[in-house]
Scaffold this motif. Sequence first.
Motif, mmCIF file in Angstrom:
data_model
loop_
_atom_site.group_PDB
_atom_site.id
_atom_site.type_symbol
_atom_site.label_atom_id
_atom_site.label_comp_id
_atom_site.label_asym_id
_atom_site.label_seq_id
_atom_site.Cartn_x
_atom_site.Cartn_y
_atom_site.Cartn_z
ATOM 1 N N ALA A 87 18.311 10.351 6.346
ATOM 2 C CA ALA A 87 18.178 8.986 5.836
ATOM 3 C C ALA A 87 19.083 8.823 4.615
ATOM 4 O O ALA A 87 19.041 9.620 3.686
ATOM 5 C CB ALA A 87 16.740 8.702 5.458
ATOM 6 N N GLN A 89 19.153 5.893 2.914
ATOM 7 C CA GLN A 89 18.410 5.036 2.005
ATOM 8 C C GLN A 89 16.943 5.111 2.428
ATOM 9 O O GLN A 89 16.620 4.933 3.598
ATOM 10 C CB GLN A 89 18.925 3.601 2.103
ATOM 11 C CG GLN A 89 18.326 2.673 1.106
ATOM 12 C CD GLN A 89 18.988 1.302 1.191
ATOM 13 O OE1 GLN A 89 19.766 1.021 2.092
ATOM 14 N NE2 GLN A 89 18.678 0.458 0.233
ATOM 15 N N SER A 90 16.092 5.349 1.477
ATOM 16 C CA SER A 90 14.684 5.489 1.826
ATOM 17 C C SER A 90 14.100 4.145 2.273
ATOM 18 O O SER A 90 14.500 3.088 1.809
ATOM 19 C CB SER A 90 13.890 6.023 0.629
ATOM 20 O OG SER A 90 13.989 5.126 -0.452
ATOM 21 N N SER A 91 13.165 4.243 3.192
ATOM 22 C CA SER A 91 12.521 3.052 3.732
ATOM 23 C C SER A 91 11.036 3.129 3.421
ATOM 24 O O SER A 91 10.443 4.214 3.412
ATOM 25 C CB SER A 91 12.744 3.005 5.245
ATOM 26 O OG SER A 91 12.045 1.944 5.812
ATOM 27 N N THR A 96 14.130 5.872 9.559
ATOM 28 C CA THR A 96 15.415 6.366 9.059
ATOM 29 C C THR A 96 16.613 5.720 9.743
ATOM 30 O O THR A 96 17.735 6.179 9.588
ATOM 31 C CB THR A 96 15.514 7.894 9.233
ATOM 32 O OG1 THR A 96 15.445 8.209 10.623
ATOM 33 C CG2 THR A 96 14.427 8.616 8.462
#
Length: 134
Positions: A87, A89-91, A96
């Motif tokens: 990933a 950018q974290s969600s 991911t």
Amino acid sequence: MKTQLDNALRFHQTALNVQARRQQLLASNVANADTPHYKARDIDFASALKGALGGKIGPLALAGTSARHLSGQDGGPGGAQIGYRQAFQSSVDGNTVNMDIERAAFAENSIHYEASVTFINSLLRGMQTAISGQ
């Protein structure tokens, strides 16, 4: 004659199989872009093709005591291992899938697949011309 033709096309057939499997995975990633906790998956094309052409079977199978047991393998063509993408950018929901990366990978894989099909067509057309003696 058939064996020579099969040997000439084996590399391209293997490449098309790996590319088709990768396209399925990328499409699955795009389809699950909004699914919570979905992890984006992909195949490393170079290592998958190298393994398929080298005769590598893939990971060892799990021992089963019943014919109804699942194999436990999730490999692609030629023993290609399907991995999870990191990933960038974290969600919040744990997904991911990055749509920009998926679209770019999908387009790149489509172009490679189309180029492989075009190359096979020209190879077969050349063989047909040689056979017909024109």
